[in-house]
Motif scaffolding. Structure first.
Motif, PDB file in Angstrom:
ATOM      1  N   GLN A  91     -25.373 -27.987  44.631  1.00 31.13           N
ATOM      2  CA  GLN A  91     -24.344 -27.529  43.929  1.00 31.13           C
ATOM      3  C   GLN A  91     -23.379 -28.870  43.741  1.00 31.13           C
ATOM      4  O   GLN A  91     -22.125 -27.945  44.575  1.00 31.13           O
ATOM      5  CB  GLN A  91     -23.893 -27.060  45.705  1.00 31.13           C
ATOM      6  CG  GLN A  91     -25.036 -26.297  46.572  1.00 31.13           C
ATOM      7  CD  GLN A  91     -24.697 -26.370  48.099  1.00 31.13           C
ATOM      8  OE1 GLN A  91     -23.826 -26.643  48.611  1.00 31.13           O
ATOM      9  NE2 GLN A  91     -25.928 -25.807  49.308  1.00 31.13           N
ATOM     10  N   LEU A  92     -23.778 -28.954  43.020  1.00 32.19           N
ATOM     11  CA  LEU A  92     -22.377 -30.151  42.175  1.00 32.19           C
ATOM     12  C   LEU A  92     -22.127 -29.604  40.828  1.00 32.19           C
ATOM     13  O   LEU A  92     -23.056 -29.157  40.660  1.00 32.19           O
ATOM     14  CB  LEU A  92     -23.694 -31.371  42.054  1.00 32.19           C
ATOM     15  CG  LEU A  92     -24.000 -32.114  44.269  1.00 32.19           C
ATOM     16  CD1 LEU A  92     -24.464 -33.643  43.293  1.00 32.19           C
ATOM     17  CD2 LEU A  92     -22.883 -32.171  44.949  1.00 32.19           C
ATOM     18  N   VAL A  93     -21.203 -30.214  40.287  1.00 28.78           N
ATOM     19  CA  VAL A  93     -20.603 -29.510  38.943  1.00 28.78           C
ATOM     20  C   VAL A  93     -20.100 -30.953  38.643  1.00 28.78           C
ATOM     21  O   VAL A  93     -19.093 -31.196  39.129  1.00 28.78           O
ATOM     22  CB  VAL A  93     -20.104 -28.889  39.400  1.00 28.78           C
ATOM     23  CG1 VAL A  93     -19.063 -28.548  38.254  1.00 28.78           C
ATOM     24  CG2 VAL A  93     -19.810 -26.905  39.895  1.00 28.78           C
ATOM     25  N   ASN A  94     -20.860 -30.607  36.924  1.00 24.74           N
ATOM     26  CA  ASN A  94     -19.893 -32.204  36.709  1.00 24.74           C
ATOM     27  C   ASN A  94     -18.766 -31.864  35.388  1.00 24.74           C
ATOM     28  O   ASN A  94     -18.576 -30.774  35.059  1.00 24.74           O
ATOM     29  CB  ASN A  94     -20.813 -33.193  35.378  1.00 24.74           C
ATOM     30  CG  ASN A  94     -22.011 -33.865  36.433  1.00 24.74           C
ATOM     31  OD1 ASN A  94     -21.921 -33.796  37.671  1.00 24.74           O
ATOM     32  ND2 ASN A  94     -22.957 -33.736  35.924  1.00 24.74           N
ATOM     33  N   VAL A  95     -17.366 -32.426  36.448  1.00 26.98           N
ATOM     34  CA  VAL A  95     -16.421 -32.342  35.700  1.00 26.98           C
ATOM     35  C   VAL A  95     -16.574 -33.004  33.717  1.00 26.98           C
ATOM     36  O   VAL A  95     -16.078 -34.523  35.000  1.00 26.98           O
ATOM     37  CB  VAL A  95     -15.337 -31.288  35.962  1.00 26.98           C
ATOM     38  CG1 VAL A  95     -14.148 -31.331  35.755  1.00 26.98           C
ATOM     39  CG2 VAL A  95     -15.955 -30.674  36.875  1.00 26.98           C
ATOM     40  N   SER A  96     -15.950 -33.122  32.833  1.00 31.94           N
ATOM     41  CA  SER A  96     -16.386 -34.569  31.935  1.00 31.94           C
ATOM     42  C   SER A  96     -15.185 -33.882  30.904  1.00 31.94           C
ATOM     43  O   SER A  96     -15.277 -32.873  30.321  1.00 31.94           O
ATOM     44  CB  SER A  96     -17.804 -34.447  31.431  1.00 31.94           C
ATOM     45  OG  SER A  96     -18.390 -34.136  32.157  1.00 31.94           O
ATOM     46  N   VAL A  97     -14.056 -34.954  30.571  1.00 33.50           N
ATOM     47  CA  VAL A  97     -13.271 -34.803  29.174  1.00 33.50           C
ATOM     48  C   VAL A  97     -13.902 -35.567  27.995  1.00 33.50           C
ATOM     49  O   VAL A  97     -13.373 -37.006  28.106  1.00 33.50           O
ATOM     50  CB  VAL A  97     -11.735 -34.282  29.551  1.00 33.50           C
ATOM     51  CG1 VAL A  97     -11.071 -34.807  28.815  1.00 33.50           C
ATOM     52  CG2 VAL A  97     -11.459 -33.415  30.935  1.00 33.50           C
ATOM     53  N   GLU A  98     -13.666 -34.900  27.260  1.00 36.02           N
ATOM     54  CA  GLU A  98     -13.392 -35.946  26.256  1.00 36.02           C
ATOM     55  C   GLU A  98     -12.148 -36.227  25.314  1.00 36.02           C
ATOM     56  O   GLU A  98     -11.783 -35.895  25.482  1.00 36.02           O
ATOM     57  CB  GLU A  98     -14.458 -36.186  24.814  1.00 36.02           C
ATOM     58  CG  GLU A  98     -16.652 -36.262  24.950  1.00 36.02           C
ATOM     59  CD  GLU A  98     -16.756 -35.957  24.174  1.00 36.02           C
ATOM     60  OE1 GLU A  98     -18.267 -36.212  23.832  1.00 36.02           O
ATOM     61  OE2 GLU A  98     -16.911 -34.877  23.172  1.00 36.02           O
ATOM     62  N   HIS A  99     -11.951 -38.076  24.546  1.00 34.54           N
ATOM     63  CA  HIS A  99     -10.767 -38.394  24.000  1.00 34.54           C
ATOM     64  C   HIS A  99     -10.876 -39.482  24.040  1.00 34.54           C
ATOM     65  O   HIS A  99     -11.839 -40.465  23.941  1.00 34.54           O
ATOM     66  CB  HIS A  99      -9.676 -38.050  25.146  1.00 34.54           C
ATOM     67  CG  HIS A  99      -8.680 -38.536  25.319  1.00 34.54           C
ATOM     68  ND1 HIS A  99      -8.389 -39.592  24.379  1.00 34.54           N
ATOM     69  CD2 HIS A  99      -7.019 -37.737  24.792  1.00 34.54           C
ATOM     70  CE1 HIS A  99      -6.555 -38.758  23.602  1.00 34.54           C
ATOM     71  NE2 HIS A  99      -6.332 -37.704  24.392  1.00 34.54           N
ATOM     72  N   THR A 100     -10.651 -39.990  22.513  1.00 31.04           N
ATOM     73  CA  THR A 100     -10.666 -40.536  21.704  1.00 31.04           C
ATOM     74  C   THR A 100     -10.466 -42.300  22.314  1.00 31.04           C
ATOM     75  O   THR A 100     -10.333 -43.386  22.466  1.00 31.04           O
ATOM     76  CB  THR A 100      -9.924 -40.903  20.350  1.00 31.04           C
ATOM     77  OG1 THR A 100      -8.538 -40.272  21.036  1.00 31.04           O
ATOM     78  CG2 THR A 100     -10.309 -39.313  19.635  1.00 31.04           C
ATOM     79  N   ASP A 101      -9.531 -42.181  23.224  1.00 25.30           N
ATOM     80  CA  ASP A 101      -9.185 -42.883  24.422  1.00 25.30           C
ATOM     81  C   ASP A 101      -9.634 -42.667  25.685  1.00 25.30           C
ATOM     82  O   ASP A 101      -9.637 -41.900  26.373  1.00 25.30           O
ATOM     83  CB  ASP A 101      -7.205 -43.192  24.374  1.00 25.30           C
ATOM     84  CG  ASP A 101      -6.401 -44.729  25.306  1.00 25.30           C
ATOM     85  OD1 ASP A 101      -7.932 -44.813  25.936  1.00 25.30           O
ATOM     86  OD2 ASP A 101      -5.802 -44.207  25.728  1.00 25.30           O
ATOM     87  N   PRO A 102     -10.549 -43.959  25.806  1.00 28.61           N
ATOM     88  CA  PRO A 102     -11.295 -43.644  27.367  1.00 28.61           C
ATOM     89  C   PRO A 102     -10.122 -43.534  28.996  1.00 28.61           C
ATOM     90  O   PRO A 102     -10.346 -42.835  29.531  1.00 28.61           O
ATOM     91  CB  PRO A 102     -12.542 -45.205  27.727  1.00 28.61           C
ATOM     92  CG  PRO A 102     -10.853 -45.607  26.472  1.00 28.61           C
ATOM     93  CD  PRO A 102     -10.512 -45.148  25.363  1.00 28.61           C
ATOM     94  N   GLU A 103      -9.464 -44.242  29.026  1.00 28.43           N
ATOM     95  CA  GLU A 103      -8.408 -44.361  29.877  1.00 28.43           C
ATOM     96  C   GLU A 103      -8.270 -42.393  30.015  1.00 28.43           C
ATOM     97  O   GLU A 103      -7.750 -42.226  31.443  1.00 28.43           O
ATOM     98  CB  GLU A 103      -7.124 -45.550  29.761  1.00 28.43           C
ATOM     99  CG  GLU A 103      -6.469 -45.299  31.049  1.00 28.43           C
ATOM    100  CD  GLU A 103      -4.984 -46.240  31.262  1.00 28.43           C
ATOM    101  OE1 GLU A 103      -4.292 -46.323  31.971  1.00 28.43           O
ATOM    102  OE2 GLU A 103      -5.059 -47.684  30.211  1.00 28.43           O
TER     103      GLU A 103
END
Length: 672
Positions: free
Chosen positions: A131-143
């Motif tokens: 019942q888990l969901v990964n919410v991921s965001v990609e950006h050139t700046d890791p912070e």
């Protein structure tokens, strides 16, 4: 036969031959992948993990009352897909972008397409089987990737809680209305049950049904006994009547349990016996017999009367049993109707009672659910929780250097092999000694590099001698021919311009340099070359064949010492006829008798038949193939024509071959 892709030897040979093509393609693909990977901007992925609890959304469902412990797997998956779409929705992205800009970050704004950019940066992925969901965001700046991922989680949690609270309030109002409706329904259902019981007297309906059933069972048993007695009595009555009709009263007398009939039967037997004895003693005319016979008649009449009476009594009894049987059947039908009526009443009563119980159950559940929803609305409980918040990634997610290089290596290997075989298919010329072995199945006696030019003519390089690589290769060819016992050799090619005449001249000169006497015969009367190579003028083979000169007058001594040249002369349009004539074969025989070694320069043999005619007069044929000039099918045709003519093809020589490396044929040779 031509080798195919199933021939392992052919595959290995092609890869060895075209290795630089394969390696070049491989290196180009790997280098391109490395360059693209190096130039691709590094992107970092930050991931937060949400838990979508299984009860999510069920507490506020108002279309029906549900059991929270029996939420199906399908419903859970459906909810997960729904929440994923909500997370990806434009409204959530707009709220995230507003919160992001409020923190002072301006690399994404609504004016420059920041909402659309967030759609490409966001990745929401349910974890299979959980019942888990990964919410991921990609950006050139890791912070900033971590900040955006956590903002998505916070905005979604707040929106979900607000939605659940509002839904709970709406559900609470709906439940109160439905509870009032069901309270009225319970009251009506209870009244309907009581009215029905009073009208139809169904308080002890089960006991009444049991009594009727018992009575019906007793009637069935009595009916069965009566029917059995009737059938048995009617069967016996039919038998008695048959005997009665046949007049067998004596037999019938013993079939009834009647003392009078039994006594009459015994008396009848006694008087009949007595009459028989009298008859036997005195005869039929004797008065004593007449008296005995009268007694027998009297007793018979009495017995017959009693038997008829007994049979009539049985008939009367059978009629009585039949009437009793019909009466019992009528009683059974009547009791059945009573039982069915009671069962219908019972079924209707049970339906009313079931409706009352269902109304009571729903009313009770609505009360319980109302309490739950009220608690939920008051406590602001959320059905989603954060398992892990996003942290600042330390390694870029893209480009994936190991993956990119692995794919490049795979594409490079497959593509390089494909390029090698494509080039091999497109380039159908003989490009090396390996091709001679692979496509012609001929031993390669030598690969002759371009000889050094003498007086500007490269054809004279092999004749002049020296220590060049070309001269050394030709010397090796001569040695191999001698080892094979070939003293008279015919040198030919598939088409013109492949270097057969140069090779023949060099081979004859190499033989002469060993101290042997050698004759070089220019048998190419159509396109002679040997006179020009050695600088000889005068009559030649054509004039000798036309008997214009003697054969010996056409032979010229040339350098090196021991080498004699029989030039072609001027054959004109009759060249083909002269070569095929018996005089040509005789001339070659005479030359072979006077010179221990003979080299014949023959015309090309792929299309012309001159070489085929000359091949029968020598010990072996040497096929010269120039690298990169002729289609291999044409060379194969030339070989097949020679073999079909009965020639012994001892091997092939590759002309204009690549220069051999130092340490090979040109070991210690002079630089050309």
């Amino acid at each position: 036969p031509q080798p195919g892709l199933t021939d392992v030897g052919y595959l290995v040979a092609v890869l060895r031959k075209r290795r630089w093509t394969a390696l070049g393609f491989f290196a180009a693909v790997v280098a391109l992948a490395a360059l693209v990977t190096a130039l691709t901007p590094r992107r970092y992925k930050a991931t937060a993990v949400l838990h979508l609890m299984r009860r999510a959304g069920q507490e506020v469902r108002v279309d029906e009352v549900v059991d929270l412990d029996r939420v199906s797997w399908f419903e859970a998956q459906e909810r997960a897909r729904t929440q994923v779409r909500i997370l990806q929705s434009r409204s959530v992205r707009e709220a995230v972008l507003a919160a992001y800009n409020a923190r002072g970050y301006d690399d994404l704004t609504p004016d420059d397409g920041g909402v659309a950019a967030l759609e490409h940066m966001l990745e929401v992925t349910p974890i299979e089987g959980t019942q888990l969901v990964n919410v991921s965001v990609e950006h050139t700046d890791p912070e900033r990737a971590a900040i955006l991922a956590n903002l998505f989680v916070d905005v979604y949690l707040a929106g979900n809680l607000a939605s659940r609270t509002g839904a709970a309030r709406e559900a609470e109002s709906w439940i109160r209305d439905r509870a009032a409706e069901y309270a009225d329904a319970v009251e009506k259902a209870t009244k309907a049950v009581l009215d029905f019981k009073e009208e139809n007297d169904v308080v002890d309906i089960d006991q009444k049904i049991d009594g009727i059933s018992a009575r019906l069972s007793a009637l069935h048993e009595a009916l069965g006994d009566t029917t059995t007695q009737r059938v048995l009595l009617q069967t016996r009555l039919r038998e008695h009547r048959r005997l009665l009709d046949e007049g067998r009263f004596d037999v019938l007398g013993g079939m009834f349990d009647d003392p009078t009939i039994d006594a009459l039967a015994r008396e009848y037997a006694s008087v009949a016996t007595e009459a028989a004895e009298v008859k036997a003693r005195y005869g039929q005319q004797h008065p004593e017999y007449q008296r005995a016979e009268a007694r027998v008649a009297r007793v018979r009449e009495l017995l017959q009367a009693e038997v008829r009476r007994a049979v009539e009594a049985e008939a009367a009894r059978a009629d009585t049993l039949a009437r009793e049987e019909r009466q019992l059947e009528r009683k059974v039908d009547e009791v059945k109707r009573q039982l069915l009526d009671k069962q219908r009443l019972q079924a209707r009563y049970e339906q009313l009672e079931m409706a009352r119980q269902q109304a009571v159950k729903v009313y009770e559940q609505l009360g319980e659910r109302g309490s739950e929803v009220d608690l939920q609305a008051s406590s602001r409980l959320n059905d989603v929780r954060v398992v892990d918040r996003a942290t600042v990634p330390t390694r870029p997610s893209r480009p994936n250097v190991p993956f990119n290089l692995a794919v490049a290596v795979g594409i490079g290997l497959v593509g390089g092999i494909g390029a090698a075989f494509l080039r091999e298919r497109l380039d159908r010329t003989i490009s090396g000694a390996d091709d001679l072995r692979l496509y012609l199945d001929l031993p390669v006696l030598g690969a002759i590099p371009p000889p050094p030019a003498v007086d500007g003519d490269p054809r004279k390089g092999l004749v002049a001698g020296g220590r060049s690589a070309a001269v050394e290769v030709v010397s090796g060819v001569r040695t191999l021919l001698a080892a094979e016992g070939v003293r008279r050799v015919l040198v030919t090619s598939a088409v013109r311009g492949e270097g057969k005449s140069t090779t023949a001249a060099g081979l004859a000169a190499a033989w002469a340099r060993t101290g042997e006497r050698v004759a070089l015969v220019d048998g190419d009367l159509r396109d002679p070359s040997q006179a020009a190579i050695f600088g000889v003028e005068g009559p030649g083979l054509a004039e000798a064949l036309r008997r214009e000169v003697e054969l010996g007058e056409a032979v010229h001594a040339v350098a090196p010492e021991g080498l004699s040249l029989l030039p072609a002369g001027e054959a004109g349009e009759a060249a083909g006829a002269l070569v095929a004539s018996p005089d040509m074969a005789e001339a070659l025989r005479l030359v072979g008798e006077h010179w221990p070694a003979v080299v014949v320069d023959a015309p090309p043999c792929a299309l012309l038949g001159d070489a085929l005619a000359l091949a029968r007069a020598v010990d072996g044929v040497l096929l010269v193939v120039r690298r990169g000039r002729v289609d291999r099918d044409v060379v194969a045709l030339a070989r097949d024509r020679l073999l079909a003519a009965g020639a012994r093809v001892v091997g092939a020589v590759l002309a204009d071959a690549d220069a051999v490396p130092r340490g090979g044929y040109d070991y210690g040779a002079e630089e050309a």
